[in-house]
Motif scaffolding. Structure first.
Motif, PDB file in Angstrom:
ATOM      1  N   HIS A  39       0.848  -1.747  -0.077  1.00  0.00           N
ATOM      2  CA  HIS A  39       0.896  -1.406   1.404  1.00  0.00           C
ATOM      3  C   HIS A  39       1.896  -0.789   2.462  1.00  0.00           C
ATOM      4  O   HIS A  39       2.934  -1.068   2.294  1.00  0.00           O
ATOM      5  CB  HIS A  39       0.464  -2.232   1.889  1.00  0.00           C
ATOM      6  CG  HIS A  39      -0.635  -2.565   2.072  1.00  0.00           C
ATOM      7  ND1 HIS A  39      -2.265  -1.692   2.352  1.00  0.00           N
ATOM      8  CD2 HIS A  39      -1.771  -3.655   1.190  1.00  0.00           C
ATOM      9  CE1 HIS A  39      -3.666  -3.164   1.725  1.00  0.00           C
ATOM     10  NE2 HIS A  39      -3.398  -3.576   1.580  1.00  0.00           N
ATOM     11  N   GLU A  80       0.158   3.409  -0.909  1.00  0.00           N
ATOM     12  CA  GLU A  80      -1.586   3.064  -0.546  1.00  0.00           C
ATOM     13  C   GLU A  80      -0.810   3.557   0.968  1.00  0.00           C
ATOM     14  O   GLU A  80      -0.534   2.681   2.000  1.00  0.00           O
ATOM     15  CB  GLU A  80      -1.698   1.645  -0.621  1.00  0.00           C
ATOM     16  CG  GLU A  80      -3.494   1.851   0.576  1.00  0.00           C
ATOM     17  CD  GLU A  80      -4.362   0.542   0.464  1.00  0.00           C
ATOM     18  OE1 GLU A  80      -3.959  -0.336  -0.152  1.00  0.00           O
ATOM     19  OE2 GLU A  80      -5.268   1.181   0.621  1.00  0.00           O
ATOM     20  N   SER A  98      -5.320   5.326   3.069  1.00  0.00           N
ATOM     21  CA  SER A  98      -6.445   4.637   3.313  1.00  0.00           C
ATOM     22  C   SER A  98      -6.067   4.580   5.191  1.00  0.00           C
ATOM     23  O   SER A  98      -5.231   4.089   5.760  1.00  0.00           O
ATOM     24  CB  SER A  98      -6.667   3.070   3.024  1.00  0.00           C
ATOM     25  OG  SER A  98      -6.778   3.123   1.337  1.00  0.00           O
ATOM     26  N   HIS A 100      -6.981   1.328   7.893  1.00  0.00           N
ATOM     27  CA  HIS A 100      -7.324  -0.702   7.892  1.00  0.00           C
ATOM     28  C   HIS A 100      -7.050  -0.463   9.237  1.00  0.00           C
ATOM     29  O   HIS A 100      -7.132  -2.080   9.656  1.00  0.00           O
ATOM     30  CB  HIS A 100      -5.708  -0.749   7.747  1.00  0.00           C
ATOM     31  CG  HIS A 100      -6.005  -1.044   5.742  1.00  0.00           C
ATOM     32  ND1 HIS A 100      -4.785   0.288   4.739  1.00  0.00           N
ATOM     33  CD2 HIS A 100      -6.564  -0.677   4.757  1.00  0.00           C
ATOM     34  CE1 HIS A 100      -4.959   0.140   3.581  1.00  0.00           C
ATOM     35  NE2 HIS A 100      -5.879  -0.494   3.572  1.00  0.00           N
ATOM     36  N   HIS A 155     -10.582   3.355  -0.437  1.00  0.00           N
ATOM     37  CA  HIS A 155     -11.759   2.875  -0.331  1.00  0.00           C
ATOM     38  C   HIS A 155     -12.707   3.608   1.419  1.00  0.00           C
ATOM     39  O   HIS A 155     -12.456   2.777   2.457  1.00  0.00           O
ATOM     40  CB  HIS A 155     -11.736   1.633   0.183  1.00  0.00           C
ATOM     41  CG  HIS A 155     -10.243   0.894   0.925  1.00  0.00           C
ATOM     42  ND1 HIS A 155     -10.395   1.650   2.081  1.00  0.00           N
ATOM     43  CD2 HIS A 155      -9.004   0.179   0.668  1.00  0.00           C
ATOM     44  CE1 HIS A 155      -8.747   0.647   2.452  1.00  0.00           C
ATOM     45  NE2 HIS A 155      -8.529   0.304   1.256  1.00  0.00           N
ATOM     46  N   ASP A 227      -8.223  -1.915  -6.569  1.00  0.00           N
ATOM     47  CA  ASP A 227      -7.502  -2.540  -5.315  1.00  0.00           C
ATOM     48  C   ASP A 227      -7.107  -3.684  -5.229  1.00  0.00           C
ATOM     49  O   ASP A 227      -7.135  -4.992  -4.965  1.00  0.00           O
ATOM     50  CB  ASP A 227      -8.414  -2.464  -4.363  1.00  0.00           C
ATOM     51  CG  ASP A 227      -7.748  -2.363  -2.915  1.00  0.00           C
ATOM     52  OD1 ASP A 227      -6.052  -3.095  -2.639  1.00  0.00           O
ATOM     53  OD2 ASP A 227      -7.963  -2.440  -2.001  1.00  0.00           O
TER      54      ASP A 227
HETATM   55 ZN   LIG Z   1      -6.099  -0.899   1.450  1.00  0.00          ZN
END
Ligand SMILES: [Zn+2]
Ligand SMILES: [Zn+2]
Length: 266
Positions: A39, A80, A98, A100, A155, A227
Motif C-alpha cells: 500500500h 497499490e 485503488s 480505500h 478491486h 490481493d
Molecule cells: Zn486494496
C-alpha cells in the motif's frame, strides 16, 4: 494452468510475510511470476500503508531479490496506489490504482476495513443514502484512474465487501456500469481480485459477474490477482476465477511480463 499474481502485500505494509517468504511460496506453487504491490503511503490513515521512509528500502529489497531469483522466477516491483497518495510512479514496474477511503470534513472513512466503518460513512457523510455513497466511491475510482493511468484497476467494486450495498438495485447497477465504462477509457485492464474470498467476506471475486461481462463487451482485459496478505494465499481461488472468466465469455487473461501484458489462453 500456471498463474502470476501482481497484487501481493508484505510486511512493508499490512501483509504477514516478508518479500522473500512470498517469493519462496510462489516458487513452491510453480507460479509464472510474482509482483509486489504494498500500500502506498496515505497520510489520512497510516495503519495499513507503507511508511514514507520505507519506500527506498522497499524498492531496494525487491530489486535485489529480483536479481537474486532471476533464474528461478521473474519478480516485479509494483505499488497499490491509493486515491489519497501522491507518489512518483516512475521507479515502479507497474501500478495498481485503488480507492480505500472517503475523506469528508477531515474525517477519514476506510471503506473496506470494517462493516461498521462503512456504515458510519454512509450515515455520517451521506445521511444514510447508500446510493449517494456508491456514486461518490465510483466517481472517485474513475477520477483516480483518469489521473493515475495505472496498469491495473484494483478491486473495482470492493464497496460490496460487507454486503451493505444494494447489489441488485437497478440504480446501483447503473452507477457501477457507467463507472466501469468511464474508467475503461483510461485503463482497459481490471483485476479479478479474490481477496474478499480468502478473508471470508465474499463468495465470488471482484468485480461482480455482470461487470465482468460488461468489461468483455467493452473489449477489456483481466488480470487474476489474490490481493494476498499471506504467502499461502498467493494463488487463492485462481483456478475457480479462471472458470468464472470462461463462463463470462473470456478466452484469455493478461499476465505482466515486466514491460507489457501477454494474453494467456484460459
Ligand atoms: Zn486494496
Ligand atoms: Zn491490496
Amino acid at each position: 494452468m500456471r498463474f502470476s499474481n501482481l497484487h501481493t502485500h508484505t510486511t512493508f505494509s499490512d501483509g504477514k510475510g516478508t518479500v522473500r517468504e512470498n517469493i519462496e511460496s510462489a516458487i513452491k506453487k510453480n507460479m509464472l511470476s510474482l509482483g509486489f504491490s504494498d500500500h502506498s503511503f496515505t497520510a489520512c490513515d497510516t495503519s495499513y500503508c507503507m511508511k514514507l521512509e520505507d519506500y527506498e528500502k522497499y524498492c531496494a529489497e525487491i530489486s535485489s531479490l529480483k536479481e537474486e531469483y532471476k533464474d528461478r522466477i521473474p519478480i516485479f516491483l509494483g505499488l497499490e496506489k491509493d486515491y489519497y497518495s501522491d507518489i512518483d510512479k516512475s521507479c515502479f514496474d507497474y501500478i495498481i490504482a485503488s480507492v480505500h477511503y472517503i475523506v469528508h470534513n477531515g474525517v477519514c472513512y476506510p471503506i473496506d476495513h470494517s462493516r461498521k466503518q462503512q456504515e458510519d460513512c454512509t450515515r455520517e457523510v451521506f445521511h444514510g443514502n447508500i446510493l449517494d455513497m456508491a456514486k461518490c466511491y465510483y466517481d472517485m475510482v474513475v477520477e483516480h484512474v483518469a489521473s493515475c493511468k495505472p496498469d491495473v484497476i484494483g478491486h473495482f467494486d470492493v464497496l460490496n465487501k460487507f454486503s451493505i450495498m444494494p447489489e441488485n438495485d437497478e440504480k446501483y447497477i447503473e452507477i457501477t456500469c457507467e463507472a466501469m465504462k468511464e474508467a475503461f477509457k483510461y485503463c482497459p485492464r481490471f483485476e479479478v481480485n479474490t481477496g474478499g474470498i480468502s478473508r471470508g467476506w465474499r463468495k465470488d471475486p471482484y468485480p461482480s459477474f455482470y461487470l465482468l461481462e460488461l468489461l468483455r463487451e467493452l473489449g477489456g482485459e483481466v488480470v487474476i490477482n489474490s490481493d494476498s496478505h499471506h504467502p499461502e494465499n498467493l494463488d487463492f481461488f485462481f483456478c475457480e476465477s479462471a472458470e468464472i472468466l470462461r463462463r463470462a465469455g473470456y478466452k484469455t487473461f493478461s499476465v505482466f511480463n515486466g514491460k507489457s501484458f501477454d494474453k494467456i489462453n484460459l
